[in-house]
Design a protein around this motif. Structure first.
Motif, PDB file in Angstrom:
ATOM      1  N   SER A  93       4.203   2.190  -1.514  1.00 19.61           N
ATOM      2  CA  SER A  93       3.544   3.060  -2.489  1.00 19.61           C
ATOM      3  C   SER A  93       4.271   4.387  -2.628  1.00 19.61           C
ATOM      4  O   SER A  93       4.329   4.963  -3.723  1.00 19.61           O
ATOM      5  N   LEU A 135     -14.048   3.938  -7.498  1.00 20.34           N
ATOM      6  CA  LEU A 135     -14.024   2.815  -6.566  1.00 20.34           C
ATOM      7  C   LEU A 135     -14.444   1.502  -7.234  1.00 20.34           C
ATOM      8  O   LEU A 135     -13.693   0.519  -7.207  1.00 20.34           O
ATOM      9  N   LEU A 138     -12.108   0.348 -10.278  1.00 18.13           N
ATOM     10  CA  LEU A 138     -10.840  -0.189  -9.793  1.00 18.13           C
ATOM     11  C   LEU A 138     -11.036  -1.520  -9.071  1.00 18.13           C
ATOM     12  O   LEU A 138     -10.183  -2.409  -9.166  1.00 18.13           O
ATOM     13  N   MET A 142      -9.113  -4.847 -10.113  1.00 20.28           N
ATOM     14  CA  MET A 142      -8.305  -5.612  -9.164  1.00 20.28           C
ATOM     15  C   MET A 142      -8.813  -7.044  -9.041  1.00 20.28           C
ATOM     16  O   MET A 142      -8.028  -7.978  -8.872  1.00 20.28           O
ATOM     17  N   SER A 153      -3.187  -4.419  -4.273  1.00 23.99           N
ATOM     18  CA  SER A 153      -4.277  -3.603  -4.817  1.00 23.99           C
ATOM     19  C   SER A 153      -4.233  -2.190  -4.258  1.00 23.99           C
ATOM     20  O   SER A 153      -4.435  -1.208  -4.986  1.00 23.99           O
ATOM     21  N   LEU A 154      -3.940  -2.051  -2.967  1.00 19.94           N
ATOM     22  CA  LEU A 154      -3.849  -0.717  -2.373  1.00 19.94           C
ATOM     23  C   LEU A 154      -2.625   0.033  -2.882  1.00 19.94           C
ATOM     24  O   LEU A 154      -2.686   1.238  -3.138  1.00 19.94           O
ATOM     25  N   THR A 157      -3.350   1.312  -6.322  1.00 16.90           N
ATOM     26  CA  THR A 157      -4.348   2.387  -6.270  1.00 16.90           C
ATOM     27  C   THR A 157      -3.735   3.678  -5.747  1.00 16.90           C
ATOM     28  O   THR A 157      -3.945   4.753  -6.327  1.00 16.90           O
ATOM     29  N   TYR A 158      -2.997   3.611  -4.651  1.00 12.21           N
ATOM     30  CA  TYR A 158      -2.373   4.809  -4.094  1.00 12.21           C
ATOM     31  C   TYR A 158      -1.333   5.389  -5.047  1.00 12.21           C
ATOM     32  O   TYR A 158      -1.158   6.608  -5.129  1.00 12.21           O
ATOM     33  N   THR A 160      -1.537   5.273  -8.301  1.00 10.55           N
ATOM     34  CA  THR A 160      -2.299   5.956  -9.345  1.00 10.55           C
ATOM     35  C   THR A 160      -2.820   7.303  -8.872  1.00 10.55           C
ATOM     36  O   THR A 160      -2.769   8.294  -9.609  1.00 10.55           O
ATOM     37  N   PHE A 161      -3.302   7.362  -7.644  1.00 11.06           N
ATOM     38  CA  PHE A 161      -3.887   8.601  -7.140  1.00 11.06           C
ATOM     39  C   PHE A 161      -2.828   9.635  -6.773  1.00 11.06           C
ATOM     40  O   PHE A 161      -3.087  10.837  -6.847  1.00 11.06           O
ATOM     41  N   TYR A 225     -10.851   2.886   0.071  1.00 12.24           N
ATOM     42  CA  TYR A 225     -10.348   1.801  -0.782  1.00 12.24           C
ATOM     43  C   TYR A 225      -9.824   0.643   0.054  1.00 12.24           C
ATOM     44  O   TYR A 225      -9.964  -0.517  -0.334  1.00 12.24           O
ATOM     45  N   PHE A 229     -11.269  -3.037  -0.665  1.00  8.78           N
ATOM     46  CA  PHE A 229     -10.399  -4.038  -1.283  1.00  8.78           C
ATOM     47  C   PHE A 229      -9.974  -5.147  -0.327  1.00  8.78           C
ATOM     48  O   PHE A 229      -9.611  -6.222  -0.777  1.00  8.78           O
TER      49      PHE A 229
END
Length: 289
Positions: A93, A135, A138, A142, A153-154, A157-158, A160-161, A225, A229
């Motif tokens: 990530s 949460l 997303l 996913m 998925s993680l 997400t990471y 994006t954040f 998350y 997930f």
């Protein structure tokens, strides 16, 4: 004979001493929990539950660390699996975040196009809301993509954040690099990509390293998350895996503290090694010259 000069006592700078006192208090406030964590990890389970608690155990043991770092027992095997899962997710990530943030920040800094300011501030808009707000949306997304219970998925997400702050940090750094350097390279026959790769990238390396540190720490420590997930024990990351030390009737406090200390080592080492780049990026990228 010349008169002997009278020495005047220098007045005490109370503001400076007050600042030193506040810094000393903050140092103790942050270092004391870490010291207690390390000391507890060196205790036996019986000594950890002793009341009143002892600062230094009578019997120092490294059994908790040996148990966690040995792949030959069940707890050690699980812990190392969680560790490598966290390392894999955090590194991937981080790399993807830097790959996306660098050209995006450069575009916001150098190019002028309609809606540039609105688009830039819309990128930062996500950071105005708590992460837990996204949460369930997303999770549903996913699930629709078939990425639930996967590390993908993680990573998404990471990514994006971490992008909003990474883009903002790098844009401020690129704003401080004179565009005349790229123009001179273009006059000498270099393309825009060559000017960016050979001129801007080396000058912006502290900002890129600071962005990578931020993205790595965020991914390494994230819990909510990862808990939502991932539902397979083999896929869990380290923050979620630490809950394995909490039992129904008793908590393995020495094992939990040893695992927490081992978990903090990569972040501390990373920050200590790259600290000068991180500070330089914050100071140079924060003020536009």
């Amino acid at each position: 004979m010349p008169a002997t000069p009278v020495r005047t006592r220098k007045p005490i700078d109370w503001w400076r001493w007050a600042g030193r006192g506040i810094l000393a208090f903050l140092l103790i406030f942050t270092a004391l929990p870490m010291a207690w964590m390390v000391i507890t990890s060196l205790k036996t389970q019986l000594a950890a539950l002793q009341y009143p608690p002892q600062w230094w155990p009578e019997e120092v043991t490294f059994e908790n660390y040996l148990r966690l770092l040995s792949p030959n027992n069940a707890i050690g095997h699980e812990f190392l699996q969680y560790f490598w899962n966290s390392l894999y997710v955090s590194i991937l990530s981080t790399v993807l975040g830097v790959v996306v943030a660098v050209p995006a920040a450069y575009a916001f800094s150098r190019f002028r196009f309609p809606g540039r300011q609105a688009l830039f501030f819309s990128v930062l808009l996500r950071n105005m809301f708590p992460a837990v707000v996204f949460l369930m949306p997303l999770f549903l997304m996913m699930k629709w993509l078939g990425l639930v219970n996967t590390h993908g998925s993680l990573i998404l997400t990471y990514l994006t954040f971490g992008l909003p702050l990474s883009i903002w940090l790098l844009k401020g750094f690129y704003d401080n690099i004179p565009p005349q350097l790229e123009q001179a390279a273009r006059i000498d026959g270099a393309t825009r990509f060559q000017a960016f790769f050979h001129i801007v990238m080396p000058l912006s390396s502290p900002g890129i390293i600071a962005t990578a540190i931020y993205a790595f720490i965020m991914a390494w420590n994230e819990y909510v998350y990862a808990l939502t997930f991932l539902n397979s024990k083999e896929m869990l990351t380290l923050p979620v895996g630490l809950q394995r030390f909490f039992a129904e009737y008793a908590t393995d406090w020495p094992g939990l503290m040893a695992a927490s200390f081992i978990m903090s080592v990569p972040v501390v080492v990373l920050f200590l090694v790259l600290q000068k780049y991180f500070v330089r990026a914050l100071t140079e990228g924060a003020v536009k010259s």
